[in-house]
Scaffold this motif. Structure first.
Motif, PDB file in Angstrom:
ATOM      1  N   ALA A 180      14.619   6.966  -3.012  1.00 57.82           N
ATOM      2  CA  ALA A 180      13.804   6.257  -2.152  1.00 57.82           C
ATOM      3  C   ALA A 180      14.804   5.623  -0.976  1.00 57.82           C
ATOM      4  CB  ALA A 180      13.319   4.881  -2.987  1.00 57.82           C
ATOM      5  N   THR A 181      14.175   5.338   0.148  1.00 54.62           N
ATOM      6  CA  THR A 181      14.979   4.965   1.569  1.00 54.62           C
ATOM      7  C   THR A 181      14.195   3.963   2.080  1.00 54.62           C
ATOM      8  OG1 THR A 181      15.852   7.399   1.637  1.00 54.62           O
ATOM      9  CG2 THR A 181      15.930   5.908   3.320  1.00 54.62           C
ATOM     10  N   PHE A 182      14.952   2.985   2.481  1.00 53.68           N
ATOM     11  CA  PHE A 182      14.229   1.741   3.249  1.00 53.68           C
ATOM     12  C   PHE A 182      14.401   1.999   4.675  1.00 53.68           C
ATOM     13  CE2 PHE A 182      14.926  -2.260   5.348  1.00 53.68           C
ATOM     14  CZ  PHE A 182      13.637  -2.978   5.048  1.00 53.68           C
ATOM     15  N   GLY A 183      13.511   1.690   5.637  1.00 54.47           N
ATOM     16  CA  GLY A 183      13.442   1.960   6.928  1.00 54.47           C
ATOM     17  C   GLY A 183      12.523   1.267   7.695  1.00 54.47           C
ATOM     18  N   ARG A 184      12.149   1.771   8.883  1.00 55.21           N
ATOM     19  CA  ARG A 184      11.259   1.357   9.700  1.00 55.21           C
ATOM     20  C   ARG A 184      10.044   2.374  10.196  1.00 55.21           C
ATOM     21  NH1 ARG A 184      13.618  -1.742  14.713  1.00 55.21           N
ATOM     22  NH2 ARG A 184      14.238   0.299  14.941  1.00 55.21           N
ATOM     23  N   LEU A 185       8.970   2.230  10.172  1.00 56.15           N
ATOM     24  CA  LEU A 185       7.887   3.111  10.843  1.00 56.15           C
ATOM     25  C   LEU A 185       7.681   2.689  12.406  1.00 56.15           C
ATOM     26  CD1 LEU A 185       5.091   2.696   8.062  1.00 56.15           C
ATOM     27  CD2 LEU A 185       6.666   4.587   8.263  1.00 56.15           C
ATOM     28  N   VAL A 186       8.154   3.778  13.123  1.00 52.02           N
ATOM     29  CA  VAL A 186       8.186   3.565  14.594  1.00 52.02           C
ATOM     30  C   VAL A 186       7.510   4.821  15.157  1.00 52.02           C
ATOM     31  CG1 VAL A 186       9.763   3.136  16.658  1.00 52.02           C
ATOM     32  CG2 VAL A 186      10.170   2.084  14.420  1.00 52.02           C
ATOM     33  N   ARG A 187       6.820   4.639  16.324  1.00 54.75           N
ATOM     34  CA  ARG A 187       6.476   5.571  17.011  1.00 54.75           C
ATOM     35  C   ARG A 187       6.383   5.249  18.599  1.00 54.75           C
ATOM     36  NH1 ARG A 187       0.028   7.886  17.386  1.00 54.75           N
ATOM     37  NH2 ARG A 187       0.522   9.946  18.348  1.00 54.75           N
ATOM     38  N   ASP A 188       7.007   5.965  19.498  1.00 51.24           N
ATOM     39  CA  ASP A 188       6.890   5.825  20.980  1.00 51.24           C
ATOM     40  C   ASP A 188       7.240   4.398  20.912  1.00 51.24           C
ATOM     41  OD1 ASP A 188       6.205   8.434  21.443  1.00 51.24           O
ATOM     42  OD2 ASP A 188       4.173   7.847  21.367  1.00 51.24           O
ATOM     43  N   ALA A 217       9.220  -0.172   5.629  1.00 53.24           N
ATOM     44  CA  ALA A 217       8.555   0.473   4.716  1.00 53.24           C
ATOM     45  C   ALA A 217       9.784   1.033   3.661  1.00 53.24           C
ATOM     46  CB  ALA A 217       7.483   1.484   5.063  1.00 53.24           C
ATOM     47  N   VAL A 218       9.211   1.869   2.563  1.00 43.23           N
ATOM     48  CA  VAL A 218      10.084   2.501   1.741  1.00 43.23           C
ATOM     49  C   VAL A 218       9.660   3.765   1.527  1.00 43.23           C
ATOM     50  CG1 VAL A 218      11.171   2.870  -0.557  1.00 43.23           C
ATOM     51  CG2 VAL A 218      11.075   0.437   0.342  1.00 43.23           C
ATOM     52  N   ALA A 219      10.341   5.032   1.755  1.00 43.54           N
ATOM     53  CA  ALA A 219       9.968   6.309   1.733  1.00 43.54           C
ATOM     54  C   ALA A 219      10.644   6.960   0.646  1.00 43.54           C
ATOM     55  CB  ALA A 219      10.329   6.934   2.845  1.00 43.54           C
ATOM     56  N   THR A 220       9.599   7.443  -0.437  1.00 43.94           N
ATOM     57  CA  THR A 220      10.388   8.108  -1.579  1.00 43.94           C
ATOM     58  C   THR A 220      10.023   9.737  -1.466  1.00 43.94           C
ATOM     59  OG1 THR A 220       9.766   6.089  -2.717  1.00 43.94           O
ATOM     60  CG2 THR A 220      10.276   8.194  -4.089  1.00 43.94           C
ATOM     61  N   VAL A 221      11.066  10.634  -1.473  1.00 43.74           N
ATOM     62  CA  VAL A 221      11.004  11.998  -1.321  1.00 43.74           C
ATOM     63  C   VAL A 221      10.815  12.484  -2.694  1.00 43.74           C
ATOM     64  CG1 VAL A 221      12.091  13.852  -0.531  1.00 43.74           C
ATOM     65  CG2 VAL A 221      12.204  11.708   0.780  1.00 43.74           C
ATOM     66  N   PHE A 222       9.865  13.587  -2.849  1.00 44.77           N
ATOM     67  CA  PHE A 222       9.795  14.446  -4.100  1.00 44.77           C
ATOM     68  C   PHE A 222       9.767  15.909  -3.444  1.00 44.77           C
ATOM     69  CE2 PHE A 222       7.700  10.343  -4.937  1.00 44.77           C
ATOM     70  CZ  PHE A 222       8.126   9.879  -6.116  1.00 44.77           C
ATOM     71  N   ARG A 223      10.818  16.656  -3.951  1.00 41.63           N
ATOM     72  CA  ARG A 223      10.947  17.949  -3.437  1.00 41.63           C
ATOM     73  C   ARG A 223       9.950  18.886  -4.601  1.00 41.63           C
ATOM     74  NH1 ARG A 223      13.282  18.178   1.704  1.00 41.63           N
ATOM     75  NH2 ARG A 223      14.859  16.727   1.770  1.00 41.63           N
ATOM     76  N   ALA A 224       9.603  19.865  -3.742  1.00 43.03           N
ATOM     77  CA  ALA A 224       8.904  21.105  -4.580  1.00 43.03           C
ATOM     78  C   ALA A 224      10.011  21.874  -5.473  1.00 43.03           C
ATOM     79  CB  ALA A 224       8.172  21.941  -3.559  1.00 43.03           C
ATOM     80  N   ALA A 227       0.778  -1.246   0.036  1.00 45.69           N
ATOM     81  CA  ALA A 227      -0.198  -0.035  -0.057  1.00 45.69           C
ATOM     82  C   ALA A 227       0.847   1.316   0.099  1.00 45.69           C
ATOM     83  CB  ALA A 227      -0.849  -0.006   1.143  1.00 45.69           C
ATOM     84  N   ILE A 228       0.519   2.257  -0.486  1.00 48.03           N
ATOM     85  CA  ILE A 228       1.214   3.432  -0.567  1.00 48.03           C
ATOM     86  C   ILE A 228       0.277   4.616   0.077  1.00 48.03           C
ATOM     87  CG2 ILE A 228       1.848   5.474  -2.142  1.00 48.03           C
ATOM     88  CD1 ILE A 228       2.707   3.394  -4.216  1.00 48.03           C
ATOM     89  N   VAL A 229       1.058   5.177   1.207  1.00 47.00           N
ATOM     90  CA  VAL A 229       0.306   6.488   1.809  1.00 47.00           C
ATOM     91  C   VAL A 229       1.282   7.799   1.521  1.00 47.00           C
ATOM     92  CG1 VAL A 229      -0.039   7.546   3.960  1.00 47.00           C
ATOM     93  CG2 VAL A 229      -0.478   5.117   3.860  1.00 47.00           C
ATOM     94  N   ARG A 230       0.404   8.647   0.709  1.00 49.58           N
ATOM     95  CA  ARG A 230       0.856   9.908   0.241  1.00 49.58           C
ATOM     96  C   ARG A 230       0.823  11.033   1.267  1.00 49.58           C
ATOM     97  NH1 ARG A 230      -1.055  11.676  -5.616  1.00 49.58           N
ATOM     98  NH2 ARG A 230       0.474  10.260  -6.152  1.00 49.58           N
ATOM     99  N   VAL A 231       1.786  11.673   1.299  1.00 49.45           N
ATOM    100  CA  VAL A 231       1.727  12.892   2.302  1.00 49.45           C
ATOM    101  C   VAL A 231       2.302  14.130   1.388  1.00 49.45           C
ATOM    102  CG1 VAL A 231       2.544  13.944   4.495  1.00 49.45           C
ATOM    103  CG2 VAL A 231       2.342  11.209   4.342  1.00 49.45           C
ATOM    104  N   SER A 232       1.632  15.348   1.701  1.00 48.53           N
ATOM    105  CA  SER A 232       1.927  16.408   0.640  1.00 48.53           C
ATOM    106  C   SER A 232       1.704  17.730   1.502  1.00 48.53           C
ATOM    107  CB  SER A 232       1.290  16.365  -0.586  1.00 48.53           C
ATOM    108  OG  SER A 232       1.701  17.422  -1.513  1.00 48.53           O
ATOM    109  N   LEU A 259       4.813   6.901   1.432  1.00 48.00           N
ATOM    110  CA  LEU A 259       5.290   5.690   2.212  1.00 48.00           C
ATOM    111  C   LEU A 259       4.716   4.408   1.651  1.00 48.00           C
ATOM    112  CD1 LEU A 259       4.888   7.664   5.545  1.00 48.00           C
ATOM    113  CD2 LEU A 259       7.045   7.009   4.365  1.00 48.00           C
ATOM    114  N   SER A 260       5.681   3.483   1.222  1.00 53.09           N
ATOM    115  CA  SER A 260       5.081   2.205   0.661  1.00 53.09           C
ATOM    116  C   SER A 260       5.250   1.138   1.817  1.00 53.09           C
ATOM    117  CB  SER A 260       5.835   1.659  -0.326  1.00 53.09           C
ATOM    118  OG  SER A 260       5.589   0.524  -0.887  1.00 53.09           O
TER     119      SER A 260
END
Length: 462
Positions: free
Chosen positions: A56-64, A71-78, A23-28, A90-91
């Protein structure tokens, strides 16, 4: 342009919930990268804020201390992103729990849930695409055939926009000259815009606008399916043929004449093209059943509206004269017609009569090979109606209505030139034409209400 849009950071699931393994969660928005850095731990240790665009960067989704997923986070700059803003995609794995928990984290962190179509709306407002291209995004997602996909891709890549830009640029030059004449109203002898050249240009533009508007019929067929009417007398096998084409029991099959009282419509993709098959009430000379009579009238209406007609005759109950009479009658329809002789397994062959637009085939609706032959003939008939690969096709009713208004305005210009109307009246009609064309791409004033209506039809994550 009036735009009361909240440009805070938004988030949404961009893939259908529970649709697959990923799944892909998009944040903008302005805080997209900063916000994702709070929950995403790159394995490399380099935060997203320090990553270059389109990486694209591989990593972990962590909170507290809670590990949600890898997951994999892909960054797109304005401004080099879909929305024109900083964006992170976020994939993660396709678990509904993971998707919803991640969205909760993002919203708790300061983002808000995106409205339907808000990512694409921001792309339009930030100049990443014009309005017709934005609408093509929804068409591309909804495309169910090769034809619709091709048209949506062409429009999304600017084919329609380029066509309109050319028309507006040509018209704008003359409109500016006519407006300039108005600035010198005290000198009536001054004429900056050559009326002969303006007339020639207006005529070319009028013909092109009419061609684009006329393509809406083909575009509508691409979007909803090329209409194929199945007509014939009662009990000749129309419903059986429809069921065979669909490979399912969609229509009631009975030996009782007049079983189908109304039209039944179903779509089917053949050779990458969408067809809309219409099973109609049986045609007969007389009936005492008022409901059946209405159904017969609708059958003729559907035949008039169809792009292709399948006319069925029962080979066990028809003569060569019946075929010849039907062939002559069908010639009135200036469209492809396929006469289908049914129940071939029970009858002796009858002569086949064909004309330029009327062809014939003998089949048994119970034989899969015969059904395939009918499908192939339908595709061949559709080939005679298919538009060129690079043609601009109008599929959107909003665009069609704007083109109609533009066509009316440019025809008023032509009439005004013929009648020798003064420049101020010509200028008004030229402005009306330019405005209508500009509405399609959003180059003219587009209200929040219009934008909200357009993008409300989009899915949430787009």
């Amino acid at each position: 342009m009036n735009t009361h849009l909240d440009f805070s950071t938004i988030c949404a699931l961009s893939t259908p919930a529970g649709s697959g393994a990923l799944a892909i969660v998009r944040v903008s928005g302005p805080e997209a990268v900063t916000l994702c850095d709070r929950f995403f731990q790159p394995r490399s240790g380099v935060p997203l804020a320090e990553r270059r665009s389109h990486t694209a960067t591989f990593g972990r989704l962590v909170r507290d201390g809670e590990l949600l997923d890898e997951a994999v986070a892909t960054v797109f700059r304005a401004p080099h992103s879909f929305t024109g803003e900083d964006t992170v995609e976020l994939s993660c794995h396709g678990s509904t729990f993971i998707q919803q928990r991640l969205l909760e984290w993002l919203i708790d962190g300061g983002a808000r849930a995106a409205a339907p179509g808000e990512f694409t709306r921001r792309a339009f407002l930030n100049g990443r695409m014009d309005l017709s291209q934005a609408e093509a995004v929804a068409d591309l997602i909804a495309s169910t055939s090769a034809g619709m996909h091709r048209v949506a891709m062409n429009q999304m890549r600017g084919g329609f926009s380029d066509e309109l830009a050319t028309l507006r640029a040509q018209l704008l030059e003359f409109a500016s000259l006519v407006e300039l004449e108005l600035d010198f109203g005290d000198h009536e002898e001054l004429e900056f815009a050559d009326r002969t050249r303006l007339g020639e240009l207006a005529d070319r533009i009028a013909r092109r606008i009419d061609t684009l508007a006329a393509s809406f019929a083909a575009g509508n067929a691409l979007r909803h399916g090329l209409p194929v009417a199945i007509i014939g007398r009662p009990n000749v096998g129309k419903s059986t043929l429809l069921n065979g084409l669909l490979n399912e029991e969609r229509a009631i099959v009975s030996d009782i004449p007049g079983t189908t009282r109304d039209t039944i419509e179903e779509t089917l993709t053949l050779d990458g093209r969408l067809f809309r098959f219409i099973d109609t009430a049986g045609l007969r000379d007389r009936t005492t059943d008022r409901i059946e009579e209405i159904g017969i009238l609708r059958s003729f209406e559907k035949a008039d509206q169809a792009a292709i007609i399948l006319y069925l005759l029962d080979l066990t109950d028809s003569t060569a004269d019946d075929w010849l009479e039907a062939s002559r009658w069908l010639r009135r329809y200036e469209k492809p017609v396929l006469m289908v002789g049914t129940k071939n397994d029970l009858a002796r062959r009858s002569p086949i009569h064909t004309t330029d637009n009327v062809q014939a085939i003998h089949i048994s609706c119970r034989e899969p090979a015969d059904i395939e032959r009918v499908k192939q003939r339908i595709v061949e008939l559709a080939d005679t109606l298919t538009v060129g690969t690079h043609d601009v096709i109008v599929t959107n009713v909003r665009h069609y209505e704007a083109l109609c208004r533009a066509g009316e305005a440019i025809r008023r210009v032509l009439a005004g030139l013929s009648d020798g109307l003064p420049g101020d009246l010509l200028a008004e009609d030229l402005r009306d034409c330019l405005h209508a064309l500009g509405e399609i791409t959003g180059g003219e004033i587009v209200t929040d209400e219009v934008l909200a209506n357009i993008f409300s039809k989009f899915c949430i994550g787009k």
